[in-house]
Design a protein around this motif. Sequence first.
Motif, PDB file in Angstrom:
ATOM      1  N   VAL A   1     -10.954  13.017  61.939  1.00  0.00           N
ATOM      2  CA  VAL A   1     -10.421  13.250  63.064  1.00  0.00           C
ATOM      3  C   VAL A   1     -10.972  14.453  63.829  1.00  0.00           C
ATOM      4  O   VAL A   1     -10.794  15.428  63.449  1.00  0.00           O
ATOM      5  CB  VAL A   1      -8.820  13.182  63.045  1.00  0.00           C
ATOM      6  CG1 VAL A   1      -8.245  13.175  64.620  1.00  0.00           C
ATOM      7  CG2 VAL A   1      -8.231  11.940  62.309  1.00  0.00           C
ATOM      8  N   ARG A   2     -11.773  14.258  64.587  1.00  0.00           N
ATOM      9  CA  ARG A   2     -12.359  15.460  65.383  1.00  0.00           C
ATOM     10  C   ARG A   2     -11.866  15.547  66.876  1.00  0.00           C
ATOM     11  O   ARG A   2     -11.387  14.601  67.482  1.00  0.00           O
ATOM     12  CB  ARG A   2     -13.826  15.139  65.542  1.00  0.00           C
ATOM     13  CG  ARG A   2     -14.506  15.770  64.354  1.00  0.00           C
ATOM     14  CD  ARG A   2     -16.213  15.946  64.342  1.00  0.00           C
ATOM     15  NE  ARG A   2     -16.603  15.041  65.501  1.00  0.00           N
ATOM     16  CZ  ARG A   2     -18.028  15.058  65.748  1.00  0.00           C
ATOM     17  NH1 ARG A   2     -18.684  15.893  65.221  1.00  0.00           N
ATOM     18  NH2 ARG A   2     -18.598  14.627  66.583  1.00  0.00           N
ATOM     19  N   GLY A   3     -12.263  16.587  67.414  1.00  0.00           N
ATOM     20  CA  GLY A   3     -11.804  16.570  68.946  1.00  0.00           C
ATOM     21  C   GLY A   3     -11.501  18.378  69.082  1.00  0.00           C
ATOM     22  O   GLY A   3     -11.315  19.078  68.255  1.00  0.00           O
ATOM     23  N   PRO A   4     -11.741  18.438  70.430  1.00  0.00           N
ATOM     24  CA  PRO A   4     -11.722  20.078  70.852  1.00  0.00           C
ATOM     25  C   PRO A   4     -10.268  20.653  70.503  1.00  0.00           C
ATOM     26  O   PRO A   4      -9.103  19.734  70.329  1.00  0.00           O
ATOM     27  CB  PRO A   4     -11.940  20.000  72.250  1.00  0.00           C
ATOM     28  CG  PRO A   4     -11.874  18.653  72.872  1.00  0.00           C
ATOM     29  CD  PRO A   4     -11.903  17.512  71.750  1.00  0.00           C
ATOM     30  N   SER A   5     -10.095  21.603  70.671  1.00  0.00           N
ATOM     31  CA  SER A   5      -8.807  22.256  70.770  1.00  0.00           C
ATOM     32  C   SER A   5      -7.879  22.034  71.703  1.00  0.00           C
ATOM     33  O   SER A   5      -8.347  21.893  72.962  1.00  0.00           O
ATOM     34  CB  SER A   5      -9.032  24.039  71.000  1.00  0.00           C
ATOM     35  OG  SER A   5      -8.751  24.697  69.849  1.00  0.00           O
TER      36      SER A   5
ATOM     37  N   VAL B   1      -8.594  16.172  59.520  1.00  0.00           N
ATOM     38  CA  VAL B   1      -9.005  16.603  60.905  1.00  0.00           C
ATOM     39  C   VAL B   1      -9.963  17.882  60.566  1.00  0.00           C
ATOM     40  O   VAL B   1      -9.653  18.722  59.686  1.00  0.00           O
ATOM     41  CB  VAL B   1      -7.576  17.307  61.763  1.00  0.00           C
ATOM     42  CG1 VAL B   1      -8.125  18.107  62.594  1.00  0.00           C
ATOM     43  CG2 VAL B   1      -6.563  16.416  62.052  1.00  0.00           C
ATOM     44  N   THR B   2     -10.879  17.791  61.206  1.00  0.00           N
ATOM     45  CA  THR B   2     -11.880  18.887  61.100  1.00  0.00           C
ATOM     46  C   THR B   2     -12.720  19.122  62.307  1.00  0.00           C
ATOM     47  O   THR B   2     -12.763  18.349  63.228  1.00  0.00           O
ATOM     48  CB  THR B   2     -13.038  18.123  59.901  1.00  0.00           C
ATOM     49  OG1 THR B   2     -13.861  19.395  59.808  1.00  0.00           O
ATOM     50  CG2 THR B   2     -13.692  17.229  60.320  1.00  0.00           C
ATOM     51  N   HIS B   3     -13.151  20.662  62.322  1.00  0.00           N
ATOM     52  CA  HIS B   3     -14.006  21.192  63.333  1.00  0.00           C
ATOM     53  C   HIS B   3     -15.394  20.987  62.825  1.00  0.00           C
ATOM     54  O   HIS B   3     -16.271  21.393  63.625  1.00  0.00           O
ATOM     55  CB  HIS B   3     -13.388  22.360  63.587  1.00  0.00           C
ATOM     56  CG  HIS B   3     -12.377  22.473  64.848  1.00  0.00           C
ATOM     57  ND1 HIS B   3     -11.425  23.506  64.855  1.00  0.00           N
ATOM     58  CD2 HIS B   3     -12.570  21.981  66.100  1.00  0.00           C
ATOM     59  CE1 HIS B   3     -10.842  23.429  65.911  1.00  0.00           C
ATOM     60  NE2 HIS B   3     -11.249  22.304  66.819  1.00  0.00           N
ATOM     61  N   ASP B   4     -15.579  21.088  61.477  1.00  0.00           N
ATOM     62  CA  ASP B   4     -16.629  21.495  60.728  1.00  0.00           C
ATOM     63  C   ASP B   4     -17.706  20.012  61.050  1.00  0.00           C
ATOM     64  O   ASP B   4     -17.429  19.145  60.527  1.00  0.00           O
ATOM     65  CB  ASP B   4     -16.404  21.639  59.486  1.00  0.00           C
ATOM     66  CG  ASP B   4     -17.951  22.341  58.821  1.00  0.00           C
ATOM     67  OD1 ASP B   4     -18.816  21.743  59.153  1.00  0.00           O
ATOM     68  OD2 ASP B   4     -17.601  23.134  57.813  1.00  0.00           O
ATOM     69  N   VAL B   5     -18.666  20.588  62.054  1.00  0.00           N
ATOM     70  CA  VAL B   5     -19.789  19.467  62.296  1.00  0.00           C
ATOM     71  C   VAL B   5     -20.330  18.814  61.159  1.00  0.00           C
ATOM     72  O   VAL B   5     -20.512  17.798  60.705  1.00  0.00           O
ATOM     73  CB  VAL B   5     -20.706  20.155  63.518  1.00  0.00           C
ATOM     74  CG1 VAL B   5     -22.028  19.229  63.699  1.00  0.00           C
ATOM     75  CG2 VAL B   5     -20.123  20.265  64.742  1.00  0.00           C
ATOM     76  N   GLU B   6     -20.815  19.844  60.041  1.00  0.00           N
ATOM     77  CA  GLU B   6     -21.573  19.672  59.104  1.00  0.00           C
ATOM     78  C   GLU B   6     -20.652  18.402  58.000  1.00  0.00           C
ATOM     79  O   GLU B   6     -21.222  17.537  57.538  1.00  0.00           O
ATOM     80  CB  GLU B   6     -22.117  20.689  58.249  1.00  0.00           C
ATOM     81  CG  GLU B   6     -23.266  21.531  58.923  1.00  0.00           C
ATOM     82  CD  GLU B   6     -24.418  20.595  59.224  1.00  0.00           C
ATOM     83  OE1 GLU B   6     -24.756  20.716  60.363  1.00  0.00           O
ATOM     84  OE2 GLU B   6     -24.950  19.689  58.421  1.00  0.00           O
ATOM     85  N   LEU B   7     -19.448  18.974  58.018  1.00  0.00           N
ATOM     86  CA  LEU B   7     -18.762  18.295  56.989  1.00  0.00           C
ATOM     87  C   LEU B   7     -18.569  16.776  57.457  1.00  0.00           C
ATOM     88  O   LEU B   7     -18.305  15.885  57.099  1.00  0.00           O
ATOM     89  CB  LEU B   7     -17.289  18.840  56.850  1.00  0.00           C
ATOM     90  CG  LEU B   7     -17.468  20.059  55.810  1.00  0.00           C
ATOM     91  CD1 LEU B   7     -16.173  20.788  55.483  1.00  0.00           C
ATOM     92  CD2 LEU B   7     -18.034  19.652  54.431  1.00  0.00           C
TER      93      LEU B   7
END
Lengths: 240, 796
Positions: free
Chosen positions: A48-52, A210-216
Amino acid sequence: MNVMESMPENKLLVHVDNVIKNFQGPAGVINVLRSVSLTVDQGQFVGVRGPSGSGKSTLINMITGIDRPTSGSVRVSGQPIEKMSENQLARFRGKNIGVIFQFFQLLPTLTIVENVMLPMDFCRVWKPRERPERAMTLLEQVGLADQAHKLPNTLSGGQQQRAAIARALANDPPLLMADEPTGNLDSKTADMVFTLFEELVKKGKTFIMVTHDVELAKRIPRLVEVFDGVLYENGQRVHS
Amino acid sequence: MSVAFRKVWRDLWNNKGRTLLVVLSIGVGVLALGMITASNTLLARQMTISQKASNPSNVILYLNGLIDDETVKSIDRLPEVVDAEGVASMNIRWKPALDAEWEQATVIALDDYDHQKFDLVELRSGQWPASDLAAIEFNHVAPYKVPAVGGTVYFEVNDKPKPMQIGGTVRDPQQFPPPFSEQPAFYVTRDMLVLLGGFRDYSQLKFTVSDYNEAKAERAADVVEDRLNKLGVGVGFVMTQDPKRHFLQDTMDGVGLILGVMAILSLGLSTILVINTINALIAQQIPQIGIMKTVGGLSNQIASLYLAGVAVYGVLSLVLAVPFGAIGADALARWMLSLLNVPAAPFEVLQLSLLAQIGAGLLTPLLAGLWPVLQGVAISVREALNAYGLGTGRYGGRFLDRVLGRIQGLPRMAALALRNTFRRAGRVALTEITLIAAGTIFMMVLSTHYSFNETILQIFKGFGYDVIIGFDQFQRIEEVVPLIESRPNVDRAEMWVFYTAKAQVPGTSGPGSEHETFLRGIPKDTQLFEPQLTAGRLLDPADGRAVLLNQKLAGKMGLGVGDKIVLDLGDKGESTWTIVGLIFDLAGRDQNTAYVYREPLNVELGLIGRASVAEIRGTVKTLEAQAAIEKDMRDYFKSQGINLSFTNTALKEQENANAQFSILTTLLLIMTFLIAVVGSFGLSGTLSINVLERRREIGVMRAVGASSLDVGFIFMGEGLLLGILSWLQAVPLSILAGKYFVEALGEVIDFPAVYHYSFTGVWVWLAIVVALSLLASGLPARRATQISVRESLAYE
């Protein structure tokens, strides 16, 4: 896109259906989640990604039962968790959902192995004499058997997070939820921890992270994105 | 042990300071409860045992005259009397060494020390009095500096010092240590009494009745008194004794009740303290509670964990409270028993008191912790896990926050201290309650002490005399007054008549209708007597048979101003008098005085122109001047061959009375001290919790440049502010409640003191509370200064 079509019911582990979540703030009502729907099958690894402030942590909280929707339903393993009482939720969570936090959240006065045994004591899935053995097995799986009797504050961040993963697996839950589990780790450790997640999925666990890490995020097979309270997958809004 | 319970145990162990604080907080309250309940029990038990063991007489008659053995035997044969015994005694002058000053003493002679009948005098050391050996009341040895056994004292016989060896010490249940006695009591044989005083007959008569009750004893006393009157012997006053109950039991019960209330109050304040501490403990544990709920912990499981921890506090408090409570109870009971001349029992732990302590020690923290624990575990997981960051985001929302926020011009540190103090209103309120209670009670106790002293002072001022002397025989007034007034430093002398009568309401008879009354016949031109009138008017020289009655006696008899009263003067007959006024007067026994003019009284007594007591006003009002006059009177009248039955000085009597009441205020101050300790624990605990909760804030302050001094100042400032605020609230409370406290205490000890507020107490408490606040905040402030930026801002 409607992801409900042709999904056999018994493979469906998580079903979020048209969930709306509003918060009352000083400036008025804040719509954090707007008619979000999501289904996750057994064995899937979902990112799950998304901005703060987009609502992704709130979405995770809906699924873990840490928070309740304003409207809509959330089913995990077929159970409508939004209808459960706090105690029912606690017990359900202990047995069915392993939660991994960004800041580890290990109890500081318990050793690593004791932290892993804690959910077993609460839920009594295992007999008392089985618990220490199971806890050590889990710690071996995450490479921490030799640190079992140490207190959390003596371990590195990566070690603490691995201990938290072992704890999440204590009662062998089918579903694992993680809210930015690598957010507090350096890249090498993050990579190591993520590899653990991949292994767990291979073993049949369902994993939502949930992650912010683009590479992961590139390594996660299925990605959904939350923008402004709305869920998207493959660029399209997900409806129920 | 389940893993979760290990967490509880380690939390206690790893936070030793907090654990100690909670344990001490509970322990002080439980200690106070145990100490007071045990000492009350020990006191009552020992007083009863001692009373029974002494085989007390039921009636003691103090005679105006002497009776011989035959008279005692004849009294013994009366049907109302089971057994009778006489006691011979006299006042004498003595000194411990040849070059010392003469002092007053009492000499008592029993017929047969080995075969006593009543009020048994017990041999403590050495041997009984013999032909050349005296004994001394053991309680009088140290305070009156009497030589030890084997030493020699000197009695004044025919103006010469007669040496007498001290052969032993005794315990006489009728004798008390200072301040309840004024002179030492020596014991001799009757034959020695002949040598010392020239007589062997008895000045006291004791007897028992069958199946004692007070009415029966009084009836028997009337019969005996009549018999003695017929033999020409008057009775000074009569005392009855319950054989099963010490005569001071009621007073001690009352004192015990007040101390018990204070002990319960102390326990209650401890409980408030514990609520505060457990509230804060749970608040700190909120994130961990959230985690436990996340991993499957049910609310009741988590609640039982924390309640188990609370129970451990209770058990640990008992480790402190039980032994120290028992030691304290023993010490307190021993001290109070020594004042009553009652032997103490060997040290023991009382079962009932122990059970009470265990119950209080376990239940108090559990009850105190129940609400905070249940509140804490009821929190939702979301709220619990959101508790990271500085503060809770709620400061500024309340009216108080906004008011304090508007206060401008304060240095930043002072503003921080001020606003931080009120961040947790509930916690501040609970802390303040304990400090306010301590301060209020302290100031009330000091006001009580001041009220007692001022009341005694006013009463003695009302008497007006500096020195009082009693003659063995009635003297001619016109002869003796000039003699007295001719002596150095004497300003004025008045001759009064002291007579013990029986007062009755006209038309009544039978048991209970007669009241022992100490009559005082005063001269019509008295300048010394200024009583405190509570109703009616003072005596007027034009009055005939008018009387000023003690308001307490009037209350007992149901009489008021304008009523008639019958005064039975024994063999001198009865007469009816009119009550013209009521007065507040401490004199007499149980405030049973009545004042009449001397002249009409003398007419009834057949002693016109005579009196037996001289009240003397000196030119200088100091203890030394009064003592000098007293000594001069004794020496002078001795040289004139006139015997004195007693002498005393007003300041000495006043000091004696003050000393007696000081014992009570000392007891109250001990309890107040315990309450103050609880209050300072509360303050220290609150500030410690504040430091813990604001670790990250402290880290941020340090990161932006705050020095250790700045950080310490904030917390010391909070402590001081809380202390001073409590003082400001305690002062008006103590003014309001003090009057009722003094009244209640006065009821208990039968001394209706006039309320006087002690302003000294206000400033003393301010000094104490400032000191306590600084002490209590010192350690937390120091801890705050030791927190580094790194450790406080790191996630924990």
